[in-house]
Design a protein around this motif. Structure first.
Motif, mmCIF file in Angstrom:
data_model
loop_
_atom_site.group_PDB
_atom_site.id
_atom_site.type_symbol
_atom_site.label_atom_id
_atom_site.label_comp_id
_atom_site.label_asym_id
_atom_site.label_seq_id
_atom_site.Cartn_x
_atom_site.Cartn_y
_atom_site.Cartn_z
ATOM 1 N N LEU A 37 0.803 -1.221 0.000
ATOM 2 C CA LEU A 37 0.000 0.000 0.000
ATOM 3 C C LEU A 37 0.839 1.276 0.000
ATOM 4 C CD1 LEU A 37 -2.761 -1.077 2.557
ATOM 5 C CD2 LEU A 37 -2.759 -1.328 0.071
ATOM 6 N N ARG A 38 2.156 1.149 -0.030
ATOM 7 C CA ARG A 38 3.027 2.329 0.024
ATOM 8 C C ARG A 38 2.739 3.331 -1.112
ATOM 9 N NH1 ARG A 38 7.583 4.099 3.102
ATOM 10 N NH2 ARG A 38 7.075 2.285 4.373
ATOM 11 N N PRO A 39 2.463 2.864 -2.353
ATOM 12 C CA PRO A 39 2.138 3.849 -3.403
ATOM 13 C C PRO A 39 0.877 4.656 -3.100
ATOM 14 C CG PRO A 39 2.750 1.747 -4.384
ATOM 15 C CD PRO A 39 2.605 1.500 -2.912
ATOM 16 N N LEU A 40 -0.072 4.064 -2.386
ATOM 17 C CA LEU A 40 -1.280 4.802 -2.017
ATOM 18 C C LEU A 40 -0.945 5.904 -1.022
ATOM 19 C CD1 LEU A 40 -3.679 1.751 -1.678
ATOM 20 C CD2 LEU A 40 -3.825 3.539 -3.411
ATOM 21 N N GLY A 42 1.907 7.349 -0.889
ATOM 22 C CA GLY A 42 2.621 8.338 -1.680
ATOM 23 C C GLY A 42 1.678 9.271 -2.417
ATOM 24 N N SER A 43 0.576 8.722 -2.917
ATOM 25 C CA SER A 43 -0.387 9.557 -3.635
ATOM 26 C C SER A 43 -1.078 10.542 -2.702
ATOM 27 C CB SER A 43 -1.422 8.686 -4.352
ATOM 28 O OG SER A 43 -2.335 8.112 -3.437
ATOM 29 N N LEU A 44 -1.243 10.157 -1.429
ATOM 30 C CA LEU A 44 -1.810 11.105 -0.460
ATOM 31 C C LEU A 44 -0.832 12.230 -0.180
ATOM 32 C CD1 LEU A 44 -3.616 8.993 2.311
ATOM 33 C CD2 LEU A 44 -4.570 10.106 0.299
ATOM 34 N N ALA A 45 0.446 11.888 -0.151
ATOM 35 C CA ALA A 45 1.463 12.907 0.156
ATOM 36 C C ALA A 45 1.597 13.935 -0.964
ATOM 37 C CB ALA A 45 2.807 12.227 0.408
ATOM 38 N N SER A 51 -6.206 5.924 -8.078
ATOM 39 C CA SER A 51 -7.037 4.866 -8.628
ATOM 40 C C SER A 51 -6.208 3.741 -9.249
ATOM 41 C CB SER A 51 -8.026 5.430 -9.656
ATOM 42 O OG SER A 51 -7.343 6.088 -10.701
ATOM 43 N N GLY A 52 -5.129 4.103 -9.954
ATOM 44 C CA GLY A 52 -4.271 3.082 -10.551
ATOM 45 C C GLY A 52 -3.595 2.226 -9.500
ATOM 46 N N HIS A 53 -3.145 2.854 -8.407
ATOM 47 C CA HIS A 53 -2.513 2.103 -7.317
ATOM 48 C C HIS A 53 -3.521 1.166 -6.654
ATOM 49 C CE1 HIS A 53 0.925 4.580 -7.914
ATOM 50 N NE2 HIS A 53 0.405 5.673 -7.376
ATOM 51 N N LEU A 54 -4.763 1.624 -6.530
ATOM 52 C CA LEU A 54 -5.814 0.769 -5.959
ATOM 53 C C LEU A 54 -6.024 -0.474 -6.808
ATOM 54 C CD1 LEU A 54 -8.705 3.145 -4.804
ATOM 55 C CD2 LEU A 54 -7.424 1.544 -3.372
ATOM 56 N N GLU A 55 -6.115 -0.290 -8.115
ATOM 57 C CA GLU A 55 -6.334 -1.428 -9.012
ATOM 58 C C GLU A 55 -5.185 -2.415 -8.939
ATOM 59 O OE1 GLU A 55 -9.113 -2.235 -10.540
ATOM 60 O OE2 GLU A 55 -9.926 -0.483 -9.516
ATOM 61 N N ARG A 56 -3.964 -1.912 -8.858
ATOM 62 C CA ARG A 56 -2.809 -2.808 -8.766
ATOM 63 C C ARG A 56 -2.814 -3.588 -7.460
ATOM 64 N NH1 ARG A 56 -0.579 1.182 -12.044
ATOM 65 N NH2 ARG A 56 -0.008 2.586 -10.352
ATOM 66 N N ALA A 57 -3.169 -2.915 -6.349
ATOM 67 C CA ALA A 57 -3.230 -3.604 -5.060
ATOM 68 C C ALA A 57 -4.304 -4.687 -5.080
ATOM 69 C CB ALA A 57 -3.515 -2.594 -3.944
ATOM 70 N N ARG A 58 -5.448 -4.384 -5.683
ATOM 71 C CA ARG A 58 -6.517 -5.383 -5.778
ATOM 72 C C ARG A 58 -6.086 -6.555 -6.645
ATOM 73 N NH1 ARG A 58 -10.722 -0.534 -6.756
ATOM 74 N NH2 ARG A 58 -11.298 -0.154 -4.581
ATOM 75 N N ALA A 91 -12.656 0.540 -1.556
ATOM 76 C CA ALA A 91 -12.000 1.850 -1.529
ATOM 77 C C ALA A 91 -12.402 2.640 -2.777
ATOM 78 C CB ALA A 91 -10.483 1.687 -1.482
ATOM 79 N N PRO A 92 -12.844 3.879 -2.603
ATOM 80 C CA PRO A 92 -13.319 4.663 -3.755
ATOM 81 C C PRO A 92 -12.161 5.163 -4.619
ATOM 82 C CG PRO A 92 -13.400 5.991 -1.766
ATOM 83 C CD PRO A 92 -13.000 4.607 -1.329
#
Length: 198
Positions: A37-40, A42-45, A51-58, A91-92
């Motif tokens: 989840l580290r890329p997620l 990073g996107s918050l920072a 959305s792309g990071h979410l799809e990859r994690a899923r 997650a939205p």
């Protein structure tokens, strides 16, 4: 201020961090690498799209089935895995307060339920009402693992409310600490040993 009140007042970034932190701490149940989840984060920072990071994690975790690699067995363990997977699956993609608030709220409750299900010091038959009461500031003392998770959830939301983006680093550290605790609990269950992790 109770956890319920903090979620109700949180802004978009606080809601995203609060929900993500809950999922991050429960990652051992999905049997995945701690960095998934580290890329997620990073996107918050940097404010970029997640959305792309979410799809990859899923895609890494798969969808719908049991996470056999977690080592959690039994009915309570299966329910804990289901709750953790549901946090990721729901997650939205759009990081708006309107989309994030119900997700962050659901993640908060799911994470507390997971900790209640896995807490060796909790009653044999977990009561879903107990985590909900703890979030609202109920007088009854929750089990040790739930109490620790409740403190972490409150701390993450207070950090983001008080320090904005600068609070993300400490929020990530808190999540890492909680993830290590839950991983130890999962490991103990897999070995069939008893004990309380605080």
């Amino acid at each position: 201020m109770s956890l319920v009140e903090l979620i109700a007042r949180a802004d978009e970034r606080g809601l995203a961090a609060g929900g993500l932190a809950c999922l991050d701490r429960c990652l051992p149940l999905l049997g995945e690498d701690d960095e998934l989840l580290r890329p997620l984060w990073g996107s918050l920072a940097d404010g970029s799209d997640w959305s792309g990071h979410l799809e990859r994690a899923r895609a890494v975790c798969g969808t719908g089935g049991e996470a056999d690699s977690s080592g959690v067995s039994g009915a309570f363990g299966a329910e804990a895995v289901r709750l953790a997977r549901h946090m990721l699956d729901t997650a939205p993609a759009e990081r708006t307060a309107e989309a994030l608030r119900p997700w962050a709220d659901a993640c908060s409750l799911a994470s507390l339920r997971i900790h209640r299900l896995l807490d060796p010091a909790a009653d044999a038959a977990p009561d879903d009402a107990a985590p909900a009461a703890a979030r609202a500031g109920g007088a009854e003392e929750p089990s040790p693992l739930v109490a620790a998770e409740l403190r972490r959830q409150i701390a993450v939301l207070e950090l983001l409310a008080g320090h904005g983006g600068q609070g993300l680093r400490h929020a990530l550290e808190l999540s890492g600490e909680g993830r290590r605790v839950l991983r130890a609990v999962v490991s103990r269950r897999a070995r069939g040993t008893a004990g309380t992790v605080r």
